[in-house]
Scaffold this motif. Structure first.
Motif, PDB file in Angstrom:
ATOM      1  N   GLU A 232       0.817  -1.215   0.000  1.00 48.02           N
ATOM      2  CA  GLU A 232       0.000   0.000   0.000  1.00 48.02           C
ATOM      3  C   GLU A 232       0.845   1.257   0.000  1.00 48.02           C
ATOM      4  OE1 GLU A 232      -3.760   0.291   2.245  1.00 48.02           O
ATOM      5  OE2 GLU A 232      -3.152  -1.593   3.167  1.00 48.02           O
ATOM      6  N   ILE A 233       2.019   1.224   0.615  1.00 53.32           N
ATOM      7  CA  ILE A 233       2.842   2.430   0.687  1.00 53.32           C
ATOM      8  C   ILE A 233       3.530   2.687  -0.648  1.00 53.32           C
ATOM      9  CG2 ILE A 233       4.762   3.558   1.842  1.00 53.32           C
ATOM     10  CD1 ILE A 233       4.148   1.962   4.330  1.00 53.32           C
ATOM     11  N   GLY A 234       4.212   1.681  -1.173  1.00 50.82           N
ATOM     12  CA  GLY A 234       4.978   1.842  -2.404  1.00 50.82           C
ATOM     13  C   GLY A 234       4.261   1.438  -3.661  1.00 50.82           C
ATOM     14  N   GLY A 235       3.020   0.969  -3.542  1.00 55.61           N
ATOM     15  CA  GLY A 235       2.271   0.571  -4.723  1.00 55.61           C
ATOM     16  C   GLY A 235       2.610  -0.839  -5.174  1.00 55.61           C
ATOM     17  N   TYR A 236       1.853  -1.307  -6.156  1.00 53.68           N
ATOM     18  CA  TYR A 236       2.021  -2.674  -6.652  1.00 53.68           C
ATOM     19  C   TYR A 236       3.019  -2.702  -7.801  1.00 53.68           C
ATOM     20  CZ  TYR A 236      -1.824  -4.141  -3.730  1.00 53.68           C
ATOM     21  OH  TYR A 236      -2.607  -4.418  -2.647  1.00 53.68           O
ATOM     22  N   GLY A 237       3.667  -3.851  -7.977  1.00 51.37           N
ATOM     23  CA  GLY A 237       4.683  -4.007  -9.005  1.00 51.37           C
ATOM     24  C   GLY A 237       6.071  -4.000  -8.402  1.00 51.37           C
ATOM     25  N   ASP A 238       7.052  -4.347  -9.238  1.00 51.41           N
ATOM     26  CA  ASP A 238       8.431  -4.438  -8.771  1.00 51.41           C
ATOM     27  C   ASP A 238       9.089  -3.076  -8.613  1.00 51.41           C
ATOM     28  OD1 ASP A 238       8.235  -7.200  -8.745  1.00 51.41           O
ATOM     29  OD2 ASP A 238       8.959  -7.411 -10.804  1.00 51.41           O
ATOM     30  N   VAL A 239       8.614  -2.069  -9.328  1.00 52.28           N
ATOM     31  CA  VAL A 239       9.179  -0.721  -9.239  1.00 52.28           C
ATOM     32  C   VAL A 239       8.309   0.104  -8.307  1.00 52.28           C
ATOM     33  CG1 VAL A 239       9.839   1.348 -10.502  1.00 52.28           C
ATOM     34  CG2 VAL A 239      10.091  -0.901 -11.574  1.00 52.28           C
ATOM     35  N   PRO A 240       8.854   0.625  -7.210  1.00 53.06           N
ATOM     36  CA  PRO A 240       8.019   1.408  -6.275  1.00 53.06           C
ATOM     37  C   PRO A 240       7.492   2.684  -6.923  1.00 53.06           C
ATOM     38  CG  PRO A 240      10.118   0.769  -5.263  1.00 53.06           C
ATOM     39  CD  PRO A 240      10.231   0.463  -6.716  1.00 53.06           C
ATOM     40  N   HIS A 241       6.383   3.153  -6.408  1.00 55.37           N
ATOM     41  CA  HIS A 241       5.765   4.389  -6.904  1.00 55.37           C
ATOM     42  C   HIS A 241       6.670   5.582  -6.588  1.00 55.37           C
ATOM     43  CE1 HIS A 241       2.723   7.549  -7.442  1.00 55.37           C
ATOM     44  NE2 HIS A 241       2.054   6.663  -8.156  1.00 55.37           N
ATOM     45  N   ALA A 242       6.640   6.565  -7.477  1.00 55.27           N
ATOM     46  CA  ALA A 242       7.499   7.739  -7.306  1.00 55.27           C
ATOM     47  C   ALA A 242       7.143   8.554  -6.076  1.00 55.27           C
ATOM     48  CB  ALA A 242       7.405   8.620  -8.554  1.00 55.27           C
ATOM     49  N   ALA A 243       5.964   8.327  -5.477  1.00 56.31           N
ATOM     50  CA  ALA A 243       5.521   9.120  -4.326  1.00 56.31           C
ATOM     51  C   ALA A 243       6.397   8.911  -3.105  1.00 56.31           C
ATOM     52  CB  ALA A 243       4.071   8.793  -3.980  1.00 56.31           C
ATOM     53  N   ILE A 244       7.163   7.806  -3.025  1.00 58.61           N
ATOM     54  CA  ILE A 244       7.991   7.552  -1.844  1.00 58.61           C
ATOM     55  C   ILE A 244       9.406   8.092  -2.010  1.00 58.61           C
ATOM     56  CG2 ILE A 244       6.644   5.502  -1.275  1.00 58.61           C
ATOM     57  CD1 ILE A 244       8.998   3.812  -2.270  1.00 58.61           C
ATOM     58  N   GLY A 245       9.668   8.821  -3.094  1.00 63.92           N
ATOM     59  CA  GLY A 245      10.986   9.417  -3.282  1.00 63.92           C
ATOM     60  C   GLY A 245      12.063   8.368  -3.495  1.00 63.92           C
ATOM     61  N   ARG A 246      13.225   8.576  -2.861  1.00 57.53           N
ATOM     62  CA  ARG A 246      14.355   7.659  -3.006  1.00 57.53           C
ATOM     63  C   ARG A 246      14.339   6.529  -1.982  1.00 57.53           C
ATOM     64  NH1 ARG A 246      19.811  10.758  -2.930  1.00 57.53           N
ATOM     65  NH2 ARG A 246      18.876  11.670  -1.059  1.00 57.53           N
ATOM     66  N   ALA A 247      13.289   6.444  -1.194  1.00 52.12           N
ATOM     67  CA  ALA A 247      13.199   5.371  -0.204  1.00 52.12           C
ATOM     68  C   ALA A 247      13.169   4.012  -0.895  1.00 52.12           C
ATOM     69  CB  ALA A 247      11.943   5.558   0.658  1.00 52.12           C
ATOM     70  N   ARG A 248      13.781   3.022  -0.265  1.00 51.30           N
ATOM     71  CA  ARG A 248      13.781   1.654  -0.785  1.00 51.30           C
ATOM     72  C   ARG A 248      12.631   0.891  -0.145  1.00 51.30           C
ATOM     73  NH1 ARG A 248      19.638  -0.797  -0.283  1.00 51.30           N
ATOM     74  NH2 ARG A 248      18.927  -2.029  -2.075  1.00 51.30           N
ATOM     75  N   ARG A 249      12.180  -0.141  -0.866  1.00 52.70           N
ATOM     76  CA  ARG A 249      10.996  -0.866  -0.408  1.00 52.70           C
ATOM     77  C   ARG A 249      11.272  -2.366  -0.371  1.00 52.70           C
ATOM     78  NH1 ARG A 249       5.772  -1.736  -3.015  1.00 52.70           N
ATOM     79  NH2 ARG A 249       6.906  -1.944  -4.977  1.00 52.70           N
ATOM     80  N   LEU A 250      10.967  -2.974   0.786  1.00 54.41           N
ATOM     81  CA  LEU A 250      11.032  -4.423   0.927  1.00 54.41           C
ATOM     82  C   LEU A 250       9.613  -4.972   0.928  1.00 54.41           C
ATOM     83  CD1 LEU A 250      13.757  -5.049   3.682  1.00 54.41           C
ATOM     84  CD2 LEU A 250      14.025  -5.085   1.208  1.00 54.41           C
ATOM     85  N   GLN A 251       9.326  -5.854  -0.005  1.00 54.14           N
ATOM     86  CA  GLN A 251       8.022  -6.500  -0.028  1.00 54.14           C
ATOM     87  C   GLN A 251       8.027  -7.720   0.887  1.00 54.14           C
ATOM     88  OE1 GLN A 251       6.230  -6.989  -3.908  1.00 54.14           O
ATOM     89  NE2 GLN A 251       7.504  -5.378  -4.792  1.00 54.14           N
ATOM     90  N   VAL A 252       6.866  -8.035   1.414  1.00 52.44           N
ATOM     91  CA  VAL A 252       6.726  -9.120   2.389  1.00 52.44           C
ATOM     92  C   VAL A 252       5.929 -10.246   1.749  1.00 52.44           C
ATOM     93  CG1 VAL A 252       5.929  -9.745   4.693  1.00 52.44           C
ATOM     94  CG2 VAL A 252       6.777  -7.434   4.258  1.00 52.44           C
TER      95      VAL A 252
END
Length: 408
Positions: A232-252
């Motif tokens: 929900e934070i970074g959106g769906y798909g392997d590439v995170p949504h641009a709304a989170i800036g340069r933050a990295r995302r770990l999927q669970v």
């Protein structure tokens, strides 16, 4: 040899000639830090000064045309999931920028719900059929934990299934990237201490997490890792949504593994900040404590309307210090004028700050340690109310007496 300190007047006379002969190099001014109060002592060490601290205006957020500061919603992608007649009806709806969700329940009329409106609006006079649901399911990816989404968007589609596992209802929720939402706690983010956000579902906790991730990673240049259990934070798909800036995302992979991925983020990726949404189990609370003890800043959310709800939740109460019963001696009980068995905070809180999100633009901020101690003693703590004025600038009202109905 010890020399007694000079009086202020004597010291001023002593350094005046030196200042004229060799002026000291002036330090560069820091108006940005001064604007947020970093030239003063921390608020915890200052005493209330009465009405003079009642309100302090802060910087304005972007998107001044709406109290929700909608930046991007990519609504067209979500509407493609709906049957053609519902899609066309919503595309022509003038208030679609305030659309919250679309409800499709088998055998019932399709319904759209809007921000700020009580109830919903029926979209057509005919009921939802299984064919309508199949059309939506074909356009959506795989459901994990009865949730799915579309790559590159923040939208969420949640399923209602019958006992046989067949989908009989869908909740199509609009996800929006709101730029400027993190301004409400910008000074706290610069302070670098962990913050826990609580509030009822739909109040905007996840939306705030997105913008806070952007502020921390882009503006404050922190190493930020998001533990994104439901995407929900970074959106769906392997590439995170641009709304989170340069933050990295770990999927669970599974919701039950969230606490393990939190520890993995610290051990493998060396973050300065970890952001986690929907802390709900004792294992996740313990993982938060372990991360905080390693010196990593935590930004988290939990379901619970107020700080009192957190104290009553056996799984999450340790995040705010926990509660234990203490038996007092006769003399101590007489001195306190209390019962012999009293409730006390049992440990320092994992989150030094707790923010109650009463609505999207009205937040109540606690200094956790002081507020918990006062609540357990049957007293009302002093809090900060953070809200937006008519020009959508952030206004902070300090030293407000806390109550459960602070919302204007």
């Amino acid at each position: 040899m010890y020399t007694p300190p000079e009086s202020p007047a004597t010291m001023e006379l002593a350094v005046a000639p030196i200042r004229r002969l060799a002026p000291r190099a002036s330090m560069p001014e820091k108006p940005f830090l001064r604007h947020f109060g970093f030239h003063r002592r921390p608020a915890t060490s200052r005493r209330p000064r009465g009405p003079r601290l009642s309100a302090t205006s802060r910087r304005s957020a972007s998107g001044a045309g709406s109290p929700h500061f909608t930046g991007e919603d990519n609504l067209d992608a979500l509407l493609q999931v709906l049957p053609s007649d519902l899609h066309d009806d919503l595309m022509g709806e003038p208030g679609r920028s305030q659309l919250v969700e679309v409800i499709l329940d088998l055998g019932r009329l399709p319904e759209a719900r809007y921000q700020g409106e009580i109830g919903g609006k029926y979209l057509r006079p005919t009921e939802v059929t299984m064919k309508d649901l199949e059309h939506a399911l074909d356009a959506v990816g795989e459901f994990i934990d009865n949730r799915a989404g579309m790559a590159g968007t923040l939208h969420r589609i949640s399923a209602i299934k019958n006992r046989e596992g067949a989908v009989v209802g869908l909740t199509c929720r609009v996800g929006r990237a709101v730029i400027g939402h993190g301004d409400m706690v910008y000074d706290l983010l610069r302070y670098g201490k962990s913050i826990l956000f609580v509030g009822r579902p739909g109040v905007g906790k996840t939306t705030a997490m997105r913008d806070i991730a952007r502020v921390l990673s882009d503006e404050l240049c922190k190493r930020v890792v998001i533990v994104d259990t439901s995407n929900e934070i970074g959106g769906y798909g392997d590439v995170p949504h641009a709304a989170i800036g340069r933050a990295r995302r770990l999927q669970v992979p599974e919701p039950s593994l969230q606490h393990k991925v939190m520890i993995e983020a610290v051990e493998n990726h060396m973050p300065e900040v970890i952001i986690v949404d929907e802390i709900s189990t004792r294992a996740e609370a313990f993982a938060c404590q372990s991360i905080a003890e390693r010196g990593v800043m935590l930004i988290g959310t939990a379901h619970g309307e107020t700080l009192k709800n957190m104290l009553k939740n056996p799984n999450l109460s340790d995040l705010v210090g926990g509660v234990r019963a203490v038996t007092l001696g006769d003399d101590e009980a007489r001195l306190r004028r209390s019962r012999k068995i009293v409730l006390e905070r049992k440990a320092p809180p994992t989150f030094p700050f707790v923010v109650e999100m009463r609505n999207r633009c009205y937040w109540v901020m606690h200094r956790t340690e002081k507020s918990v101690d006062m609540l357990l003693n049957g007293k009302l703590p002093l809090v900060e109310v953070r809200k937006r004025d008519d020009q959508f600038k952030v206004v902070i009202e300090r030293w407000k007496m806390y109550n459960d109905n602070m919302l204007e």
